[in-house]
Motif scaffolding. Structure first.
Motif, short mmCIF file in Angstrom:
data_model
loop_
_atom_site.label_atom_id
_atom_site.label_comp_id
_atom_site.label_asym_id
_atom_site.label_seq_id
_atom_site.Cartn_x
_atom_site.Cartn_y
_atom_site.Cartn_z
N ASP A 1 37.64 33.77 32.75
CA ASP A 1 37.96 34.28 34.15
C ASP A 1 38.64 35.69 33.99
N PHE B 1 37.45 38.81 45.46
CA PHE B 1 36.71 38.21 44.37
C PHE B 1 36.69 36.84 44.67
N ASN B 2 37.67 36.07 45.03
CA ASN B 2 37.94 34.91 45.27
C ASN B 2 36.73 34.46 46.30
N MET C 1 33.12 35.49 44.93
CA MET C 1 32.90 34.64 43.49
C MET C 1 33.93 33.95 43.22
N ASN D 1 33.01 33.66 36.81
CA ASN D 1 32.33 34.75 36.58
C ASN D 1 31.07 34.50 37.19
N LEU E 1 42.08 39.87 44.27
CA LEU E 1 41.78 38.46 44.27
C LEU E 1 41.28 37.84 45.39
N HIS F 1 31.04 39.80 29.90
CA HIS F 1 31.24 40.22 31.08
C HIS F 1 31.06 41.74 31.51
N ARG G 1 38.63 37.78 36.83
CA ARG G 1 38.49 38.41 38.03
C ARG G 1 39.44 39.65 38.37
N ASP H 1 32.15 40.81 37.27
CA ASP H 1 32.70 39.68 36.96
C ASP H 1 34.21 39.87 37.04
N GLY H 2 34.75 41.06 37.61
CA GLY H 2 36.18 41.38 37.39
C GLY H 2 36.29 42.81 37.71
N VAL I 1 32.03 43.19 43.39
CA VAL I 1 31.58 41.63 43.56
C VAL I 1 30.40 41.53 43.90
#
Length: 544
Positions: free
Chosen positions: A93, A384-385, A388, A392, A381, A329, A95, A367-368, A362
């Motif tokens: 992870d 992405f949260n 995603m 990932n 965050l 990634h 992110r 993936d981050g 994203v």
């Protein structure tokens, strides 16, 4: 604090040309020096050969041979069956990754941020003074051992929290040397110096902590340069008796040449690969640099070169597709914005740009992503949260993507060269070089965190515009003389602003160096090699 000033170390053939403190001596142990000297003797000849290949490749480009996907490695690209290594512990992870230099306070704050990983940077955001690189090694060792702390002049103490980000280290690129250390009379590869000392002192403790020695690999221009890193990794693991594949390396695709060899780069590192990263600022710099002789590749003001223009969009899409095809990634790029504390409206605009940039990443399949300031971690965050929620999205194949040579070279988009863009480049160039000469490798300018990569865009654009005598939107022809005139005007403004403080600054040295590279004539490969001799401590006296 006691100091040492050795010319010859206790390791045969190794000379240390600058003084170091007792704390730094714990990094420069005989065993560590023997380790990095062995790597240097084994791999430096190949490194120099590869750098010469860069020169030959540039000569070919200047003659009209534009980069393309390599026919000799088509079998690697076309083989759908091979995969790279599975994500290592602590790297499933990623992110949000925070990046920054290796000074003690930054190391603590970055590891304490809510980012999933921290890229500790010996490269673009660290001016490689002898103290900076050695103290950086001390700081990272202490962080891994859990003993790091820092107290500022006001008495505020900084210590690590119980949960910290996974550490990833970025050594300097293959093009750089560490002149304070000689092996058999020759300066060390800075890459081997940074990597080797960190790996030697910390890899086993990182494994005990449930993680491993993880690295970001900068400025590669070919899969052969990735192969060299893989050879260094294998030899290093064998020398200290840890399993091959323990090391992981994420490669920054930040040169136009590497963009044509993404599959091959992952393939060369496959047992050690943890993916690729869109190093957007260096990528723009590389595009200008490699094609600087070509009028058709003259780019507009930096702020018109967004991630959605054709050549940048193609690069992003190809990177995501390639990484996910190989099970690794695909990391997004840096948000250079920083919080604007005294202007609420301007800060809202800046943070909106960060949010939009992370949403683009994203939804494209990254993936981050990267941020340069702890306050941006929360924004990244959140984005992405929301989009995603799992660690990932390696399952996002992006089979809709088909990128050809013409797509990676497509510069058909709207943009202008403006007087504001010229002055902005000169302001950024001056301020950054002045900072770098003082030993500070990243600096906030115009509410953006500038490092060597963003500086390089400024310098290279001015050179390109002057070389091709480009016209601004205001109808001004850009020449070398015009750039020097604006440089004089901007330096005069700085003199007026700083007053007596100007004499104690490095602006005169910065102006002199900057002027050599903005007239369309001389062009140095990198600012970090152009100015390196100005920050050396060779022959320094003991610091009592």
């Amino acid at each position: 604090m006691s100091t040492t000033n050795n010319q010859q170390s206790s390791v045969p053939g190794v000379s240390i040309l600058a003084s170091y403190t007792a704390d730094q001596a714990k990094i420069l142990t005989p065993e560590a020096l023997k380790f990095i000297a062995t790597l240097q003797r084994s791999f430096n000849p190949t490194r120099k050969d590869l750098l010469q290949k860069r020169v030959s490749r540039q000569q070919e480009i200047d003659k009209g041979v534009l980069p393309d996907f390599l026919p000799d490695t088509a079998h690697i690209r076309n083989d759908a069956n091979w995969r790279a290594a599975k994500p290592a512990p602590g790297l499933q992870d990623r992110r949000v990754e925070i990046t920054g230099p290796v000074d003690r306070k930054m190391v603590i704050n970055a590891l304490n941020s809510d980012a999933l990983t921290y890229m500790a940077d010996f490269e673009d955001s660290t001016a490689p003074t002898w103290d900076n690189v050695l103290n950086g090694q001390v700081n990272l060792r202490d962080a891994i051992n859990g003993t790091i702390s820092f107290t500022n002049p006001a008495g505020k103490k900084y210590e690590l929290k119980s949960r910290t980000a996974t550490l990833i280290v970025r050594p300097r690129g293959w093009h750089m040397v560490e002149k304070h250390i000689l092996v058999d009379g020759e300066p060390m590869s800075a890459s081997i110096f940074d990597f080797g000392l960190f790996f030697f002192h910390n890899s086993k403790n990182q494994i005990k902590n449930g993680l491993g020695p993880y690295f970001y690999l900068p400025k590669l221009e070919s899969h052969l340069e990735a192969r060299l890193w893989n050879d260094v990794f294998n030899a290093s693991q064998d020398m200290i008796n840890i399993p091959r594949g323990t090391i992981r390396g994420t490669v920054l695709i930040e040169t136009i040449l590497a963009a044509f060899e993404m599959d091959e780069i992952i393939y060369e590192l496959r047992d050690h690969s943890s993916g690729l990263n869109c190093g957007r600022w260096d990528y723009i710099f590389s595009f200008i640099k490699k094609f600087r002789q070509y009028r058709q590749y003259v780019l507009p003001d930096r702020y018109d070169i967004s991630m959605t223009v054709p050549f940048m969009s193609a690069y992003v899409n190809l990177l995501i597709q390639t990484c996910h095809k190989r099970g690794v990634h695909a990391m997004g790029g840096m948000a250079a914005q920083i919080p604007i504390k005294n202007d609420t409206k301007a800060n809202e605009v800046a943070m909106k740009k960060v949010r939009a940039d992370k949403l683009r990443e994203v939804t494209a399949g990254h993936d981050g992503t990267w941020v340069a300031h702890p306050d941006l971690v929360k924004i990244a965050l959140e984005v992405f949260n929301e989009h995603m929620p799992q660690p990932n999205q390696l399952f996002a194949r992006r089979e809709d993507v088909s990128v050809k040579q013409a797509d990676l070279l497509n510069v058909k988009f709207e943009g202008k060269i403006t007087e504001h863009g010229i002055r902005d480049n000169i302001q950024i160039g001056l301020a950054y070089m002045e900072s770098w000469l003082r030993g500070v490798g990243c600096v906030p300018i115009h509410h953006l965190m500038e490092d060597a990569a963003t500086y390089e865009i400024s310098r290279s654009q001015l050179w390109q515009w002057a070389y091709h005598k480009s016209m601004t939107a205001e109808g001004i022809q850009v020449t070398g003389d015009y750039c020097l005139k604006v440089l004089d005007e901007e330096v005069e403004k700085i003199k007026q602003e700083l007053g007596s403080k100007y004499e104690n600054s490095k602006y005169e040295a910065a102006k002199k160096a900057f002027a050599t590279n903005i007239t369309g004539k001389r062009y140095d490969d990198f600012v970090t090699t152009m100015l390196y001799d100005d920050i050396l401590s060779i022959g320094s006296k003991p610091r009592l």
